[in-house]
Design an enzyme around this catalytic site. Structure first.
Site, short mmCIF file in Angstrom:
data_model
loop_
_atom_site.label_atom_id
_atom_site.label_comp_id
_atom_site.label_asym_id
_atom_site.label_seq_id
_atom_site.Cartn_x
_atom_site.Cartn_y
_atom_site.Cartn_z
CG HIS A 293 -2.21 -1.03 1.08
ND1 HIS A 293 -2.73 -1.52 -0.31
CD2 HIS A 293 -2.83 -1.85 2.04
CE1 HIS A 293 -3.24 -2.35 -0.07
NE2 HIS A 293 -3.64 -2.78 1.28
CG HIS B 221 -7.85 -1.17 2.91
ND1 HIS B 221 -8.23 -2.26 3.15
CD2 HIS B 221 -6.85 -2.05 2.15
CE1 HIS B 221 -7.75 -3.94 3.67
NE2 HIS B 221 -6.79 -3.16 2.79
CD GLU C 14 -7.79 -3.50 -0.17
OE1 GLU C 14 -7.07 -3.82 -0.52
OE2 GLU C 14 -8.29 -5.15 -0.06
#
Length: 410
Positions: A161, A236, A375
């Site tokens: 991420h 998320h 996601e």
């Protein structure tokens, strides 16, 4: 697919979390400051995803907290009279999603915290806008135009991420967006060249709008200056359609429009194979309870401790450029979430690494399997897999993508 959180860090701040009373306030934040911005107008449509709707489109802003370096963090709460969304300028984060069940009883269905310190220290990306690169990059390393770039690793030997300080840990600029049909916030962040090792100055705007038909639309827009880069933006948000902190998601029914997925190695990095879901626990092409095969002995479920995999979405886009990706349904109370996107993939995560060591908004511990994330995205580690759809963005090009969450009942 959050990183593993250090237990000592969790325990150090968990004692400050006993603030569950805030969960009762549908349009409030944890701050004492009063409302500073309000807008509302328009004539509602007669029908929406959950029936006749007479509410106004409204939005207000409150102070949520202050970062250690003095940056103010705000919470924006916007509603169409039935669905209410709260979002933070910290990480352009969805903090709350309040929807009614089939009997009209409203509750928050997204996981999060009621204070800024816990978002900063504990959050496994709850509701955050993820960037510059969502999901994993193997060993935090990729080569672009002959130059190798190193991203700080934060998930074993891999980068997750966007590295150790991704977009989820930045304070974004916010601007209210309001039309006769929708209301929300446009969040903007400028990531300088070299931040977290990524090349090029990236300017990102992500616009979240709620319309009168209970659609939460997310429009991502980004451009890069100076050098080419890689981009993979997503959100998320964690959902539990029983209500935040109200038990596990095993009974949620999922239909996922994907006939293939990307298997992973022990570090949850794609092997490069694009494999069929048919005959495996990854086949959700027909509505199936999430928990029905969650404890199967399939090697990929063991590696991921459950579902933490990218699915290759099937079918062609509709006239609006989007295609049906997934539908989640909780049979007891009837809440549904349907997802449409123009992205080629989606990471389905079954909350495998929630371990009960911290408390959320409702002053309840989040345990393994207490929520799911879906996601929409390009594939994990795409910069290192030429057979995956490209995530390269060059100066003069525009990154543009849309995902819509539709809330309803059944």
């Amino acid at each position: 697919m959050p990183d593993h959180l250090p237990r000592r860090q969790v325990l150090r701040t968990a004692g400050a979390l006993g603030l569950g009373a805030a969960a009762a306030g549908a349009l409030t934040s944890t701050a004492d400051a009063g409302t500073r911005t309000m807008a509302g107008a328009g004539t509602p449509d007669k029908l929406t995803a959950m029936g006749e709707h007479h509410g106004k489109l409204e939005i207000h802003r409150d102070t949520f907290g202050t970062t250690p370096d003095g940056q103010e963090v705000d919470v924006y709460t916007f509603t169409n009279g039935r669905v209410t969304i709260s979002m933070l300028t910290w990480g352009a984060t969805i903090q709350r999603v309040e929807t009614p069940d089939r009997r009209g009883r409203t509750t928050n269905i997204s996981l999060g915290f009621d204070n800024l310190p816990d978002y900063a220290a504990l959050s496994p990306y709850f509701g955050a806008t993820i960037g510059r690169y969502g999901n994993r990059i193997a060993k935090g390393r990729f080569t672009l135009d002959g130059t190798t770039y190193q991203i700080p690793v934060n998930n074993g030997e891999n980068a997750l991420h966007g590295g150790t300080i991704g977009f989820d840990k930045k304070v974004w600029k916010a601007k209210v967006v309001k039309t006769d049909k929708a209301v929300g916030v446009a969040f903007t962040y400028v990531s300088p060249d070299g931040e977290m090792g990524f090349p090029g100055e990236l300017t990102t705007t992500v616009t979240y709008t709620l319309d009168r038909r209970d659609n939460l639309r997310i429009d991502y827009h980004a451009t890069v200056a100076g050098k080419a880069t890689v981009v993979n933006l997503t959100n998320h948000v964690y959902f539990n359609l029983l209500g935040e902190g109200n038990g596990h998601i095993d009974g949620h029914v999922l239909q996922l429009n994907a006939s293939k997925y990307t298997p992973v190695d022990a570090g949850l990095i794609p092997t490069g194979e694009i494999a069929p879901v048919a005959g495996t626990p990854f086949d959700f092409t027909e509505p199936t309870a999430i928990g029905a095969r969650l404890r199967h002995d399939h090697p990929q479920l063991i590696v991921g401790r459950g579902y933490d995999h990218n699915f290759v979405l099937s079918g062609r886009p509709n006239h609006d450029g989007l295609r049906f990706a997934a539908r989640f349904w909780e049979p007891e109370h009837g809440r549904t979430v349907e997802v449409h996107t123009d992205q080629p993939g989606a990471q389905f995560y079954s909350g495998n690494f929630l371990d009960g060591t911290f408390l959320g908004i409702g002053n309840k511990a989040y345990r393994q399997g207490d929520a799911f994330a879906f996601e929409t995205q390009h594939f994990p580690d795409s910069p290192n897999h030429p057979n995956f759809p490209s995530t390269v963005l060059r100066p003069g090009q525009t990154y543009k993508t849309t995902t819509i969450y539709t809330f309803g009942t059944k």
